[in-house]
Write an enzyme that holds these catalytic residues in place. Structure first.
Site, PDB file in Angstrom:
ATOM      1  CG  ASN A  22      37.711   0.862  19.574  1.00  0.00           C
ATOM      2  OD1 ASN A  22      38.165   0.872  18.450  1.00  0.00           O
ATOM      3  ND2 ASN A  22      37.006  -0.154  20.031  1.00  0.00           N
ATOM      4  N   GLY A  23      38.398  -0.721  22.435  1.00  0.00           N
ATOM      5  CA  GLY A  23      39.219  -1.913  22.624  1.00  0.00           C
ATOM      6  C   GLY A  23      38.846  -2.573  23.924  1.00  0.00           C
ATOM      7  N   GLY A  66      29.222   1.302  18.068  1.00  0.00           N
ATOM      8  CA  GLY A  66      28.697   1.225  19.424  1.00  0.00           C
ATOM      9  C   GLY A  66      27.424   2.023  19.542  1.00  0.00           C
ATOM     10  CB  CYS A  71      33.962   1.798  21.635  1.00  0.00           C
ATOM     11  SG  CYS A  71      33.404   0.831  23.036  1.00  0.00           S
ATOM     12  CE1 TYR A 107      28.185  -6.994  11.037  1.00  0.00           C
ATOM     13  CE2 TYR A 107      29.510  -6.344  12.923  1.00  0.00           C
ATOM     14  CZ  TYR A 107      28.289  -6.399  12.278  1.00  0.00           C
ATOM     15  OH  TYR A 107      27.187  -5.862  12.869  1.00  0.00           O
TER      16      TYR A 107
END
Ligand code: 5GP
Ligand code: MG
Length: 523
Positions: free
Chosen positions: A124-125, A50, A23, A269
């Site tokens: 995020n995570g 995201g 995210c 990426y």
């Protein structure tokens, strides 16, 4: 319902679905600025992390307002929505689901009420001890009636419950008590009516940076988001650090000792090429991966073409080091990704052409080197090789600027289960056959790590090596839909029994994870 098959959005190519990204989080404290707009543009810069839902919460010092919905940042917000979010503090989030379905209830920021006000939080995570933390919520706050009771099934809702449940302490002191209990990957941005907070797990798995505005502060997942809102980079939020920002300035506290294990796949990426992580520019790292790939896997060819966009920097590097000319052989429709229209069967059969179309005049009769950043299920390269042959390529040599992905990620990338990862069961020659290429070469682990300029012991390489830097619970306590299975009630002997008295039942998303600890593969 398993996530990813969200009711509200349809992947254009369900069968071709790649892994999902982490995210994006954004936070700002800036009196006198339009913080909702700053957050909008910050999230816009983090859209690649995201695309399922987006949300912004703001505070004017008195009350917190929130606006969130399914879809892209530009689909969720318009001028009116942003104007309805006044204040000088904001947190924002773009979501890709890793725990909990892709649904409105699970969109972030999450909300919770404390004794003295409200908390809004973006994450995020992905946590690895969600089941244990859920247990703690049950024990401590049996009457809890926040996001969890409104149907939120994410690890983020569990953290929100823990942060808000303690009515005897301030949010800051509760955070210092709760953060050390979290395991896994977390970059949190949260706020109450008066203060902006940011916290990062002790491993610093996902990136999180601090920036300065003329009249305030910004925290964001990537430096590229600082650039876009005109903030200057100050430093990273340190692994194991809690930052608080209010009218008294910035306070930093440690809740855990740093044990750095930054995600190597951010360099390969995930992150934008114009982001810098731990001092290393992501674009430069990717170009270097491509150069090293050329040294490790030469090819006799006429043209190097990238698989756009993610394979482009590595293809540039490959061309530089090999001396083979670089060219564009594929055109990408940049707007493909998520659509709210279910594609018809005919369109779906066109498969990858929705996304990539070959430039026939460039390709015809050429021996091509096709560079991409990674192979996950193998669908992209298989489709691409046959498309390039159809367009008249004489030879197709596939070069991948990362090693074979053979292990799932439990720290924030919704990688396929082991069974779906093509390189788990097949060696390089078999993968080559499967995608139909004339030759196939993957970058070595050493080559990838060297290109990041990070010491090996400060990186997480689990998806390539199976070496997980943060301990994983048994497979029963992992999985995207952990909080969506039948209610698991603890028994006296500590074993888990579902409400119908059975062992937690395996399901499609869950079962393949059982093999993650296969000792035969742990090198
Ligand atoms: P495959 O088609 O082999 O399943 O997936 C490989 C492709 O997915 C590559 O083109 C790569 O750029 C892309 N990819 C790699 N990691 C991710 C990710 O985390 N999310 C998305 N959406 N794509 C990814
Ligand atoms: Mg790609």
């Amino acid at each position: 319902m398993a996530g990813g098959d969200g009711l509200l959005s349809h992947d254009l190519l369900p069968g071709e679905k790649g892994p999902q990204d982490a995210c994006g989080v954004f936070g700002v404290w800036a009196p006198g600025e339009e913080v909702a707009k700053l957050s909008y543009f910050g999230l816009y810069a983090l859209q690649h992390r995201g695309q399922e839902s987006a949300g912004i919460a703001t505070s004017d010092g008195d009350k917190i307002l929130i606006y969130k919905d399914m879809g892209l940042v530009s689909q969720v917000f318009n001028e009116n929505a942003l104007n309805s979010l006044p204040g000088h503090i904001a947190v924002g989030h773009t979501r890709y689901s890793t725990t909990g379905a892709s649904s409105w209830q699970n969109a972030q920021p999450t909300l919770g009420s404390t004794a003295s006000g409200t908390v809004a939080l973006g994450h995020n995570g992905n946590l690895t001890n969600t089941a244990e933390l859920m247990q703690l919520v049950h024990e401590r706050y049996p009457q809890h009636d926040g996001e969890l009771s409104r149907g939120n099934t994410t690890d983020t809702a569990v953290v929100t419950a823990l942060l808000t449940g303690d009515l005897d302490h301030t949010l800051e002191s509760t955070a210092l008590e709760v953060l050390p209990k979290l395991r896994g990957a977390f970059c949190l941005v949260f706020m109450d009516e008066h203060t902006l907070y940011a916290a990062r797990d002790p491993q610093g798995v996902r990136p999180l940076v601090l920036g300065r505005l003329e009249r305030g502060w910004v925290v964001a997942s990537e430096t590229a988001a600082l650039d876009i809102v005109g903030a200057s980079f100050v430093r990273e939020v340190e692994p194991g650090e809690l930052i608080a920002i209010d009218e008294n300035g910035l306070r930093s506290q440690r809740f855990a000792t740093e044990k750095r294990a930054g995600c190597v796949f951010e360099y390969v990426y995930l992150a934008r090429p114009d982001t810098t992580i731990a001092g290393r520019g992501v674009y430069e790292a990717r170009v270097e991966m491509g150069r090293q790939l050329a040294r490790e896997h030469e090819a006799e060819a006429d043209l190097v073409i990238p698989t756009p966009e993610s394979g482009t920097p590595a293809a540039i590097g490959y061309a530089q080091a090999s001396g083979i000319p670089f060219g564009q052989g594929l055109v990408k429709n940049s707007y493909v990704g998520r659509t709210f229209i279910q594609p018809s069967q005919t369109i779906r059969q066109r498969g990858i052409k929705l996304k990539l179309n070959p430039l026939k005049e460039v390709i015809k009769g050429k021996r091509l080197v096709v560079v991409d950043d990674s192979i996950v299920r193998g669908n992209t390269q298989r489709a691409l090789v046959s498309m390039l042959r159809e367009a008249g390529a004489a030879e197709v040599h596939v070069r991948i600027s990362s090693p074979p992905i053979t292990w799932p990620c439990f720290y924030g990338i919704d990688f396929a289960s082991r069974a779906e990862l093509i390189a788990t069961g097949l060696g390089v020659e078999e993968v080559r056959q499967s995608i139909g290429a004339d030759s196939l070469g993957y970058l070595s682990e050493d080559g990838m790590i060297d290109a990041t300029e990070q010491p090996r012991e400060r990186l997480c390489t689990a998806c390539f090596t199976g070496k997980y830097p943060i301990e994983l619970p048994d497979a029963h306590h992992l999985g995207k839909n952990l909080l969506e299975r039948p209610v698991v009630a603890p028994t006296d002997d500590g074993s888990d029994v579902t409400s119908d008295g059975c062992e937690p039942g395996p399901d499609a998303e869950f079962e393949p994870l059982l093999s993650y600890g296969d000792p035969g593969r742990q090198e």
